[in-house]
Design a protein around this motif. Structure first.
Motif, mmCIF file in Angstrom:
data_model
loop_
_atom_site.group_PDB
_atom_site.id
_atom_site.type_symbol
_atom_site.label_atom_id
_atom_site.label_comp_id
_atom_site.label_asym_id
_atom_site.label_seq_id
_atom_site.Cartn_x
_atom_site.Cartn_y
_atom_site.Cartn_z
ATOM 1 N N UNK A 274 0.830 -1.200 0.000
ATOM 2 C CA UNK A 274 0.000 0.000 0.000
ATOM 3 C C UNK A 274 0.869 1.255 0.000
ATOM 4 N N UNK A 275 0.375 2.313 -0.582
ATOM 5 C CA UNK A 275 1.020 3.626 -0.470
ATOM 6 C C UNK A 275 -0.057 4.656 -0.188
ATOM 7 N N UNK A 287 1.560 0.558 6.006
ATOM 8 C CA UNK A 287 1.288 -0.860 6.241
ATOM 9 C C UNK A 287 0.427 -1.362 5.083
ATOM 10 N N UNK A 288 0.259 -2.662 4.973
ATOM 11 C CA UNK A 288 -0.540 -3.192 3.865
ATOM 12 C C UNK A 288 -2.037 -2.912 4.027
ATOM 13 N N UNK A 289 -2.448 -2.528 5.231
ATOM 14 C CA UNK A 289 -3.879 -2.447 5.515
ATOM 15 C C UNK A 289 -4.594 -1.405 4.651
ATOM 16 N N UNK A 314 4.302 -11.709 -3.513
ATOM 17 C CA UNK A 314 5.087 -11.391 -2.320
ATOM 18 C C UNK A 314 4.577 -10.100 -1.725
ATOM 19 N N UNK A 315 4.690 -10.009 -0.368
ATOM 20 C CA UNK A 315 4.385 -8.708 0.228
ATOM 21 C C UNK A 315 5.490 -7.798 -0.265
ATOM 22 N N UNK A 316 5.207 -6.505 -0.365
ATOM 23 C CA UNK A 316 6.291 -5.640 -0.846
ATOM 24 C C UNK A 316 6.757 -4.767 0.301
ATOM 25 N N UNK A 317 7.508 -3.746 -0.031
ATOM 26 C CA UNK A 317 8.100 -2.878 0.990
ATOM 27 C C UNK A 317 7.205 -2.749 2.213
ATOM 28 N N UNK A 337 3.788 -9.047 8.782
ATOM 29 C CA UNK A 337 2.418 -8.587 9.069
ATOM 30 C C UNK A 337 1.640 -8.455 7.765
ATOM 31 N N UNK A 338 2.315 -7.970 6.735
ATOM 32 C CA UNK A 338 1.674 -7.797 5.421
ATOM 33 C C UNK A 338 1.179 -9.137 4.908
#
Ligand code: DNO
Length: 363
Positions: A274-275, A287-289, A314-317, A337-338
């Motif tokens: 997420x950004x 966070x990815x949320x 894959x989860x990213x940064x 967590x992501x």
């Protein structure tokens, strides 16, 4: 969906494979030979070394990120022939080790660009940040010196072989237009996609990060229309896309869910993160949320699920949290967590479909 995790290699990553093993549902590592300069052949012994390290813990090494492309290929110079020959040899070597996907990018000079690698978020964690006005007022060399020269490791995308010749490179790109870059990409793909096909390896281009021109350099893998053009250059499942929600999502014009709906059969690999975008065009990684950023991560996962996605994710940064000492964006904790967030969405989609089917059957 096959969950994988980027790992920079023995002695080059702070995270031991044993710790990655403890993240639920990770099947493989995403890796590269980071010490081989772009343009050189990846030797079999070194590939097998990583394979052994990974297999000791039961991980596959199906996905490579990245086999970087020598600038002469992107520039379309006559010397590209040797570098393309070497690239082909690397594809063949990777096939021998059973690799299924190669992620690469076609961004001139820089790979990803940020202005701050440790910008503090409201919760006290830090993350990668892009500030528009800073880019407008800084020379590329100064950015490199402030961003990447302070570490005793090399960051992917900021390898010394690019950075040490920065002003020469900028000179070489002076007259290169976006159309030239398209031609050079097409030339490269014409030579490597048949080899990838023969060797059962899917090539998955990574979008430009951020998805717009930085420092006046041409950038082409930036939006839906251009991705469609790329996939049509060679209409083969081996000419694919690494769907990166964070890179594409830095532009508010990009609707990632729609992209997945249109390109799903050409996405062998996805980076999900997420950004948070700001009105002035700045953005920060979060966070990815879904509630923490600007991207509909639920929608992204649902679009993948609805398309029966069976590729690698894959989860990213992630953010840097709990005082972790790590590579920028690539700590263990927030990416773990992501992953749990992505699994949470995925598992509930699986569950919902099962329950709906069950209900339908029992009506
Ligand atoms: C940065 C990464 C990129 C990516 C390449 C793929 O953290 O997302 O360096 O690996 O663009 O070729």
């Amino acid at each position: 969906m096959k969950m994988v995790f980027r790992w920079f290699g023995e002695g080059n990553d702070f995270i031991p494979l044993e710790h990655i093993k403890q993240i639920p549902g990770v099947e493989g590592i995403v890796w590269a030979l980071h010490d081989i300069p772009a343009g050189e052949v990846w030797p079999m012994e070194k590939i097998n070394e990583v394979k052994q390290q990974a297999e000791r813990l039961g991980f596959n090494i199906d996905v490579v990120e990245s086999v970087n492309i020598h600038e002469d290929i992107k520039l379309g110079l006559p010397t590209r022939e040797t570098y393309i020959d070497n690239y082909i040899k690397t594809i063949e070597n990777l096939a021998q080790a059973g690799i299924k996907v190669i992620c690469y990018n076609f961004m001139p000079v820089f790979d990803w660009v940020r202005t701050d690698l440790f910008k503090e978020l409201e919760d006290g964690s830090t993350a990668l940040f892009y500030e528009n006005s800073k880019i407008a007022n800084i020379e590329p060399t100064d950015l490199v010196n402030t961003i990447s020269r302070n570490y005793d490791f090399t960051m992917p995308g900021w390898e010394p072989e690019r950075l040490d010749y920065l002003s020469d490179l900028f000179d070489q790109y002076k007259d290169v237009t976006e159309e030239d870059l398209w031609d050079n990409l097409h030339y490269f793909l014409n030579r490597i996609i048949p080899v990838a096909e023969k060797n059962g390896i899917k090539m998955a281009i990574h979008p430009d990060d951020p998805p717009f021109s930085v420092f006046g350099l041409p950038r082409i893998i930036t939006n839906k229309q251009n991705i469609r053009r790329l996939l049509n250059l060679i209409d083969s499942p081996y000419n694919g896309l690494t769907l990166c929600s964070g890179s594409l999502g830095a532009s508010e014009d990009n609707n990632i869910v729609e992209m997945i709906q249109e390109f799903s059969d050409r996405i062998p690999f996805a980076h999900i993160r997420n950004v948070k975008r700001f009105e002035n065009g700045d953005f920060i990684e979060t966070s990815h949320r879904i509630t923490d950023g600007s991207i509909n991560i639920y929608g992204v996962m649902k679009a993948l699920y609805d398309s029966n996605f069976n590729g690698y994710v894959r989860p990213d940064h992630g953010r840097h949290i709990w005082d972790e000492k790590c590579r920028p964006g690539y700590g263990l904790y927030d990416r773990a967590l992501g992953i749990m967030y992505l699994w949470g969405i995925w598992d509930s989609l699986v569950r919902t479909r099962k329950e709906t089917n069950h209900y339908a059957v029992n009506q």
